[in-house]
Design a protein around this motif. Structure first.
Motif, PDB file in Angstrom:
ATOM      1  N   LYS A  46       0.830  -1.204   0.000  1.00 36.52           N
ATOM      2  CA  LYS A  46       0.000   0.000   0.000  1.00 36.52           C
ATOM      3  C   LYS A  46       0.861   1.249   0.000  1.00 36.52           C
ATOM      4  CE  LYS A  46      -3.810   2.237   0.005  1.00 36.52           C
ATOM      5  NZ  LYS A  46      -4.675   2.171  -1.193  1.00 36.52           N
ATOM      6  N   LEU A  47       1.945   1.241   0.771  1.00 34.53           N
ATOM      7  CA  LEU A  47       2.854   2.376   0.781  1.00 34.53           C
ATOM      8  C   LEU A  47       3.427   2.613  -0.606  1.00 34.53           C
ATOM      9  CD1 LEU A  47       4.671   4.482   2.300  1.00 34.53           C
ATOM     10  CD2 LEU A  47       6.345   2.635   2.501  1.00 34.53           C
ATOM     11  N   LEU A  48       3.823   1.545  -1.286  1.00 34.54           N
ATOM     12  CA  LEU A  48       4.510   1.666  -2.562  1.00 34.54           C
ATOM     13  C   LEU A  48       3.593   2.012  -3.722  1.00 34.54           C
ATOM     14  CD1 LEU A  48       6.984  -1.333  -2.253  1.00 34.54           C
ATOM     15  CD2 LEU A  48       7.395   1.072  -1.736  1.00 34.54           C
ATOM     16  N   GLU A  49       2.305   2.076  -3.489  1.00 39.94           N
ATOM     17  CA  GLU A  49       1.403   2.507  -4.560  1.00 39.94           C
ATOM     18  C   GLU A  49       1.602   3.983  -4.889  1.00 39.94           C
ATOM     19  OE1 GLU A  49      -2.656   1.615  -3.700  1.00 39.94           O
ATOM     20  OE2 GLU A  49      -2.248  -0.469  -3.184  1.00 39.94           O
ATOM     21  N   PHE A  50       1.816   4.815  -3.877  1.00 39.49           N
ATOM     22  CA  PHE A  50       1.928   6.262  -4.076  1.00 39.49           C
ATOM     23  C   PHE A  50       0.894   6.729  -5.101  1.00 39.49           C
ATOM     24  CE2 PHE A  50       6.322   5.004  -2.861  1.00 39.49           C
ATOM     25  CZ  PHE A  50       6.391   5.699  -1.670  1.00 39.49           C
ATOM     26  N   PRO A  51      -0.392   6.525  -4.819  1.00 38.19           N
ATOM     27  CA  PRO A  51      -1.421   6.676  -5.853  1.00 38.19           C
ATOM     28  C   PRO A  51      -1.669   8.110  -6.306  1.00 38.19           C
ATOM     29  CG  PRO A  51      -2.427   6.300  -3.713  1.00 38.19           C
ATOM     30  CD  PRO A  51      -0.960   6.101  -3.523  1.00 38.19           C
TER      31      PRO A  51
END
Length: 309
Positions: A46-51
């Motif tokens: 979830k952190l690495l999505e940087f949506p």
């Protein structure tokens, strides 16, 4: 600025809905993002999505986390943060965030590393995005901590903080200044951004923050029409080089006397306590319900090893 949530410029933030509901909405995390490496990063997906970041900004953040995994992966424990802290939002979903914390192995000089992003839709119609990377070292070394934070309030405006946070008084310890700031040539990176016409110095109104930064810290406001290009061609190179300098110069243990170590521990504890009291406790409830804010704060305090007063 030794925190996850810096005292950013005082944008008018939405008031959290009241009363808060106990059930939180948690979206299913997608599979872990990939970089140019064939292996997934060992951080919460979830952190690495940087949506909410632009393509170049998102790629930069993934490059940074990939470098950390490459250089420090064996020194870091897997993430054990709770799902409702790894991903959180307010009831109207106008404010969202993700947090991940990885502790260092027993023999590592890394105490913990923090990655975080926050997104808040503002009443003006624009949005506030804060992206943070923070590394805190143990008292087995007196090397600087690492701080990186992006604060973006519009597509054409970005505030960047990055520093190797000194853990000693540089007047009393000129050898420390020589080792971590002069010999590493880190000042060259600050000057690269300083010379760009799109950047200007940014002075926080928080005097405490300004007092703990090093002389080579980057604290700039960037205003340009093509922020995607600016991050890709200029900001990214500087940030990655500063991370490389920190990884190569601050990873080893250093001889520290017992009295000196006691001072170091007290100083680090003050930094962590002020981060919670001045930043997180003050700002997080402005974005999220009290229940969500308290849950995230408790997770951070546990890692910081400080207790609520």
């Amino acid at each position: 600025m030794v925190s996850l949530f810096h005292h950013a410029p005082h944008f008018p933030l939405p008031t959290p809905p009241s009363p808060p509901r106990t059930r939180s909405r948690l979206r299913t995390s997608i599979s872990c993002s990939m970089t140019s490496s064939s292996n997934p990063l060992k951080w919460r997906s979830k952190l690495l999505e940087f949506p909410h970041l632009s393509t170049s900004h998102r790629n930069l953040m993934l490059d940074l986390f990939s470098s950390i995994d490459t250089h420090l992966g064996s020194q870091l424990l897997p993430s054990s943060i709770a799902p409702n802290v790894a991903s959180f939002e307010n009831e109207t979903r106008t404010s969202q965030g993700s947090l991940d914390i990885r502790l260092g192995q027993d023999e590592s000089t890394i105490d913990f590393m923090v990655g975080c992003w926050l997104h808040c839709q503002l009443p003006s119609g624009s949005s506030l995005d804060i992206t943070t990377l923070f590394a805190f070292l143990k008292s087995t070394t007196d090397a600087p901590h690492l701080l990186l934070e992006f604060i973006q309030s519009s597509p054409n405006s970005l505030i960047l903080y990055m520093d190797l946070l000194p853990r000693k008084d540089l007047v009393l310890h000129p050898d420390y200044l020589q080792t971590f700031y002069q010999n590493t040539l880190i000042e060259n990176q600050r000057q690269k951004l300083d010379k760009l016409p799109e950047t200007q110095p940014y002075l926080s109104s928080n005097l405490y923050l300004r007092g703990i930064l090093s002389p080579t810290s980057i604290s700039v406001s960037i205003n340009c029409e093509n922020m995607e290009e600016m991050v890709r061609d200029h900001v990214g190179d500087v940030v990655k080089e500063m991370l490389r300098i920190w990884l190569e110069s601050c990873g080893g243990k250093r001889e520290i006397g017992e009295m000196e170590r006691e001072i170091l521990v007290r100083r680090d504890d003050l930094l962590k306590r002020n981060a919670v009291e001045m930043d997180i406790s003050a700002n997080l409830p402005r974005l999220f319900s009290p229940e969500v804010a308290e849950r995230v704060k408790d997770a951070i305090q546990k890692v910081f090893r400080i207790e609520s007063k």
